[in-house]
Design a protein around this motif. Structure first.
Motif, short mmCIF file in Angstrom:
data_model
loop_
_atom_site.label_atom_id
_atom_site.label_comp_id
_atom_site.label_asym_id
_atom_site.label_seq_id
_atom_site.Cartn_x
_atom_site.Cartn_y
_atom_site.Cartn_z
N GLU A 1 29.93 -60.30 59.72
CA GLU A 1 31.25 -60.90 60.56
C GLU A 1 30.89 -61.43 61.53
O GLU A 1 29.90 -61.64 62.11
CB GLU A 1 31.87 -59.73 61.28
N SER A 2 31.76 -62.73 61.88
CA SER A 2 31.81 -64.08 63.18
C SER A 2 32.31 -63.12 64.46
O SER A 2 33.29 -62.32 64.01
CB SER A 2 32.93 -64.32 62.80
N VAL A 3 32.17 -62.93 65.59
CA VAL A 3 32.49 -62.93 66.35
C VAL A 3 32.17 -63.16 67.77
O VAL A 3 32.06 -64.65 67.82
CB VAL A 3 31.31 -61.43 67.39
N TYR A 4 33.50 -63.82 68.30
CA TYR A 4 33.34 -64.64 69.93
C TYR A 4 33.12 -64.10 70.88
O TYR A 4 33.80 -62.92 71.27
CB TYR A 4 35.41 -65.19 69.74
N LEU A 5 32.55 -65.01 71.76
CA LEU A 5 31.34 -64.46 72.60
C LEU A 5 31.32 -65.38 74.04
O LEU A 5 31.32 -66.28 73.83
CB LEU A 5 30.49 -63.58 72.41
#
Length: 68
Positions: free
Chosen positions: A28-32
């Protein structure tokens, strides 16, 4: 309900804390926000760590800047 996770980026020795609505899944892609810049990172591994008590439970999410 939110989930507090410890984030490890590309196996760097330093780690950060992040809050998610659900535990991220591998791939999964996560934005941090890293150093003031929002980055799109890919989850490479999720590890549930416990020291035997509910309060000691932790989730470590390893992410990578490389596309899997």
């Amino acid at each position: 309900m939110t989930v507090n996770c410890r984030i490890s980026i590309d196996n760097r020795p330093e780690a950060a804390d992040a809050v998610f609505q659900a535990v991220p899944r591998v791939g999964e892609s996560v934005y941090l926000s890293i150093d003031g810049t929002t980055q799109d990172l890919r989850v490479s591994r999720v590890v549930h760590v416990t020291n035997g008590t509910l309060e000691g439970a932790a989730i470590v999410v390893e992410v990578t800047t490389n596309i899997l």
